[in-house]
Design a protein around this motif. Structure first.
Motif, PDB file in Angstrom:
ATOM      1  N   LEU A 197      16.540  54.185  62.289  1.00 28.32           N
ATOM      2  CA  LEU A 197      15.967  54.147  60.940  1.00 28.32           C
ATOM      3  C   LEU A 197      16.379  52.894  60.181  1.00 28.32           C
ATOM      4  N   THR A 206      13.625  50.562  61.449  1.00 31.07           N
ATOM      5  CA  THR A 206      12.234  50.881  61.086  1.00 31.07           C
ATOM      6  C   THR A 206      12.000  50.783  59.586  1.00 31.07           C
ATOM      7  N   GLU A 207      13.029  51.032  58.790  1.00 27.83           N
ATOM      8  CA  GLU A 207      12.866  50.965  57.342  1.00 27.83           C
ATOM      9  C   GLU A 207      12.795  49.535  56.820  1.00 27.83           C
ATOM     10  N   ARG A 208      12.994  48.567  57.700  1.00 33.80           N
ATOM     11  CA  ARG A 208      12.850  47.168  57.289  1.00 33.80           C
ATOM     12  C   ARG A 208      11.396  46.727  57.276  1.00 33.80           C
ATOM     13  N   GLU A 245       6.302  49.024  54.885  1.00 34.09           N
ATOM     14  CA  GLU A 245       6.030  50.397  54.477  1.00 34.09           C
ATOM     15  C   GLU A 245       6.752  51.401  55.367  1.00 34.09           C
ATOM     16  N   GLY A 246       7.787  50.935  56.029  1.00 35.50           N
ATOM     17  CA  GLY A 246       8.501  51.817  56.927  1.00 35.50           C
ATOM     18  C   GLY A 246       7.673  52.132  58.173  1.00 35.50           C
ATOM     19  N   ASP A 254       6.424  55.630  60.468  1.00 37.00           N
ATOM     20  CA  ASP A 254       6.422  57.081  60.593  1.00 37.00           C
ATOM     21  C   ASP A 254       7.128  57.488  61.883  1.00 37.00           C
ATOM     22  N   GLU A 282      21.694  50.067  53.664  1.00 37.10           N
ATOM     23  CA  GLU A 282      20.251  50.123  53.461  1.00 37.10           C
ATOM     24  C   GLU A 282      19.871  51.404  52.726  1.00 37.10           C
ATOM     25  N   PHE A 283      20.588  52.496  53.035  1.00 35.42           N
ATOM     26  CA  PHE A 283      20.264  53.781  52.422  1.00 35.42           C
ATOM     27  C   PHE A 283      21.306  54.114  51.365  1.00 35.42           C
ATOM     28  N   LEU A 326      12.752  57.931  52.273  1.00 31.57           N
ATOM     29  CA  LEU A 326      12.429  56.779  53.105  1.00 31.57           C
ATOM     30  C   LEU A 326      10.973  56.372  52.941  1.00 31.57           C
ATOM     31  N   ASP A 327      10.659  55.143  53.306  1.00 33.03           N
ATOM     32  CA  ASP A 327       9.275  54.667  53.241  1.00 33.03           C
ATOM     33  C   ASP A 327       8.421  55.321  54.330  1.00 33.03           C
ATOM     34  N   GLY A 328       8.986  55.495  55.510  1.00 32.64           N
ATOM     35  CA  GLY A 328       8.263  56.152  56.597  1.00 32.64           C
ATOM     36  C   GLY A 328       8.410  57.661  56.516  1.00 32.64           C
TER      37      GLY A 328
END
Length: 259
Positions: A145, A148-150, A153-154, A156, A218-219, A230-232
């Motif tokens: 994560l 992927t969160e970079r 829009e994340g 899914d 990041e979180f 999260l974005d995703g």
């Protein structure tokens, strides 16, 4: 004279072959920048997860419609022209499955860093595992994560809860909640560790000078961390590769393919 002509012909042939090989190599290397990796720009779905969760069997089922006994993967499995499970056969994607062993996970992390068009990630877990023993799985999921969160829009992610046919399997939402809770603990530990190592100085306005530090977490939220922040999107769906019960997972892939 005849021998001389043969020697000339052989020399010309060698020159022609060498020139052809040079042109082929030069053409293939034209878009490669020395010292840089080649980005994966294809629309891609990725299958990841701990060892023994059923990733390779799922890959085989999605690409060949059949279940095959497998051994632990050492290298990624790649289907360059993966056809969607639905009836819409005009779209093709790249499907990649990565080894779950700790020493081989760098292959997955490198691909996540180098891909530019991820359509979705399937994180396969064994649904028979005790939620109290999900710490290592949560740490792996956390690392994924973080990458992927970079994306703008994340990405899914589907938590594919495999082996749901077993009487000892846990409901998908329980597994999702357990992973969410464990990741919250990981973030809290990292936050405490970071603050213990370095206490940022205050500037004249009273704000931390370290707010833009690229090494900051990041979180945010510690134990209050939620997947919904999260974005995703993070979904959890049950299924079984052994029983060929992967309809829910295929529908999830179909839905993400058009987004």
């Amino acid at each position: 004279m005849f021998e001389l002509s043969n020697a000339v012909l052989v020399s010309l042939l060698i020159i022609l072959i060498s020139t052809a090989l040079f042109l082929i190599v030069h053409k293939n290397a034209a878009n490669v920048i020395p010292g840089h990796r080649v980005l994966n720009r294809d629309p891609t779905f990725i299958i990841a997860g701990p060892s023994g969760s059923g990733k390779t069997s799922l890959f085989n089922m999605l690409t060949t419609d059949s279940f095959k006994p497998t051994v632990m993967s050492q290298v990624p499995n790649v289907a360059e022209d993966y056809m969607l499970p639905s009836n819409v056969k005009s779209f093709k994607f790249k499907l990649m499955e990565f080894p779950g062993h700790v020493k081989l996970r760098y292959r997955l992390f490198d691909t996540l860093k180098e891909s530019t068009y991820l359509k979705g990630l399937i994180f396969v877990v064994d649904s028979t595992i005790d939620p109290q023993k999900l710490t290592e799985t949560a740490e792996f999921f956390y690392e994924i994560l973080m990458l992927t969160e970079r994306f703008p829009e994340g990405v899914d992610v589907m938590i594919a809860c495999n082996k749901s046919e077993s009487f000892s399997s846990r409901p998908p939402l329980k597994i999702r909640d357990a992973l969410e809770k464990e990741i919250g603990k990981i973030i809290e530990r990292k936050a405490k560790s970071l603050s213990a190592v370095k206490k940022p100085d205050k500037n004249l306005s009273g704000h931390d000078e370290d707010e833009s530090n690229p090494n900051s977490l990041e979180f945010q939220g510690g134990h209050d961390f939620k997947f919904d922040a999260l974005d995703g999107n993070i979904d959890a769906l049950d299924g079984s590769v052994l029983k060929s019960q992967i309809d829910k997972w295929e529908c999830w892939i179909d839905e993400r393919s058009v987004n």
